[in-house]
Design an enzyme around this catalytic site. Sequence first.
Site, mmCIF file in Angstrom:
data_model
loop_
_atom_site.group_PDB
_atom_site.id
_atom_site.type_symbol
_atom_site.label_atom_id
_atom_site.label_comp_id
_atom_site.label_asym_id
_atom_site.label_seq_id
_atom_site.Cartn_x
_atom_site.Cartn_y
_atom_site.Cartn_z
ATOM 1 N N GLU A 36 0.825 -1.208 0.000
ATOM 2 C CA GLU A 36 0.000 0.000 0.000
ATOM 3 C C GLU A 36 0.858 1.257 0.000
ATOM 4 O O GLU A 36 0.498 2.264 -0.604
ATOM 5 C CB GLU A 36 -0.952 0.004 1.193
ATOM 6 C CG GLU A 36 -2.036 -1.070 1.133
ATOM 7 C CD GLU A 36 -2.936 -0.954 -0.089
ATOM 8 O OE1 GLU A 36 -2.909 0.099 -0.754
ATOM 9 O OE2 GLU A 36 -3.639 -1.931 -0.395
ATOM 10 N N TYR A 119 -6.011 6.843 3.782
ATOM 11 C CA TYR A 119 -6.155 5.765 2.814
ATOM 12 C C TYR A 119 -5.417 4.499 3.267
ATOM 13 O O TYR A 119 -5.998 3.402 3.312
ATOM 14 C CB TYR A 119 -5.644 6.162 1.409
ATOM 15 C CG TYR A 119 -5.463 4.925 0.583
ATOM 16 C CD1 TYR A 119 -6.561 4.257 0.067
ATOM 17 C CD2 TYR A 119 -4.202 4.340 0.428
ATOM 18 C CE1 TYR A 119 -6.424 3.062 -0.610
ATOM 19 C CE2 TYR A 119 -4.051 3.147 -0.246
ATOM 20 C CZ TYR A 119 -5.170 2.514 -0.763
ATOM 21 O OH TYR A 119 -5.032 1.323 -1.400
ATOM 22 N N ASP A 137 -9.196 5.915 -2.291
ATOM 23 C CA ASP A 137 -8.099 6.344 -3.156
ATOM 24 C C ASP A 137 -8.676 7.011 -4.399
ATOM 25 O O ASP A 137 -9.884 7.236 -4.492
ATOM 26 C CB ASP A 137 -7.220 5.145 -3.525
ATOM 27 C CG ASP A 137 -7.907 4.262 -4.550
ATOM 28 O OD1 ASP A 137 -9.143 4.223 -4.554
ATOM 29 O OD2 ASP A 137 -7.203 3.619 -5.348
#
Length: 362
Positions: A36, A119, A137
Amino acid sequence: MHDGDMTTALMEWYARARRDLPWRRTHDPYAIWVSETMLQQTRVDTAIPYFLRFMERFPHIRSLAHAHEDDVLALWAGLGYYARARALHRAAQYVSAQHQGVVPADYAQFAALPGVGAYTAGAVMSIAYGLPYAAIDANVLRVCARIHAIEDDITRTKTKQYIAQLQRALLPPHDAGTFNQAMMELGALICTARSPQCGACPVRSYCRAHAHGRTGDIPYKKAKKNPRSERRCAIVCIREDDGRILMRQRGASGLLSRMWELPHVSLEHEEEPMPWSIDGAINPQWQEHVGIARLTHGTALAMFVHRFTHRIWQMDVVVRHAVVHRDAPSPYAWVDEQQRASLAVAALFDRIVASVRADHRV
DNA sequence: AAAACGGGGCC
DNA sequence: GGCCCAGTTTT
């Protein structure tokens, strides 16, 4: 038609169409966190080789925590936004020391780590631990804006908060991670920024932008400012004895912090004293400082243009051969090809050095 | 709220 | 050449 049906349609599509990605083959929260972080402002295809190399080198939090920052940055070189790598490294050290090397399964604790924003916290908590948090996102903003025909500027905080609220309402309580990934996958594969494939969309019948023929106008974003252009001049000093090239490491703050680069100067903000100039004059004090006894006359190379998000460098490059009488002081160093491959060299300068090596066959 | 912060891929 | 991308932090 209600939301539950849309979620079901989305999830069924995802189960069928999802890509086989390296970070989808693991349940390791650390690996998912690394992925991520790499995926922030970065396309999936770009991140894959970096992710595989990173996980091989730093397979768990403690190995990352014990690494030198220079080695972490070297594996990140070329990916950009290097503050991500340095923050991840610091966060790993903190988790290693304060959480016994286990990624906290608590949103607030995880979100407090450096480099972890809303996020990433939502993504890791939902995907790795199945906790019911949304992950908003750019894909989700776009998909959601189209489904609900939201005409507001999606870069505004207020719009993002509204979309986050809509997403939270849709979240399946026991499968938030899959739902989040399905939304992002839809945005990446079907509901793309340009020419969305509405004919293949599993939730087309729920999409108000599609119904109104507005997919080309939604999402709306305010135009960005044009980046400022700046002329610079870099110097490639090649040692006559062994062919090594003079490079230096940047400082700890600002653009490309702690990355390696070629010595270069701005031609617009005159640095005093000017180490060298584009017409070939070298300041003897700078030459003495880096330990060069003699330099051949320069040959000019083509100009390299490098675009960042917020600025453009037009880099004139001068090539010279050097006779060295003393080793270069920190942060300068003479770098051979093998070292260059293991250093965190900023992409622009890596490109320039590779080009010079090819031209001079050294 | 805006700017800083990389780099590459696509049209 | 402009836009976009599995964003976060600082100003």
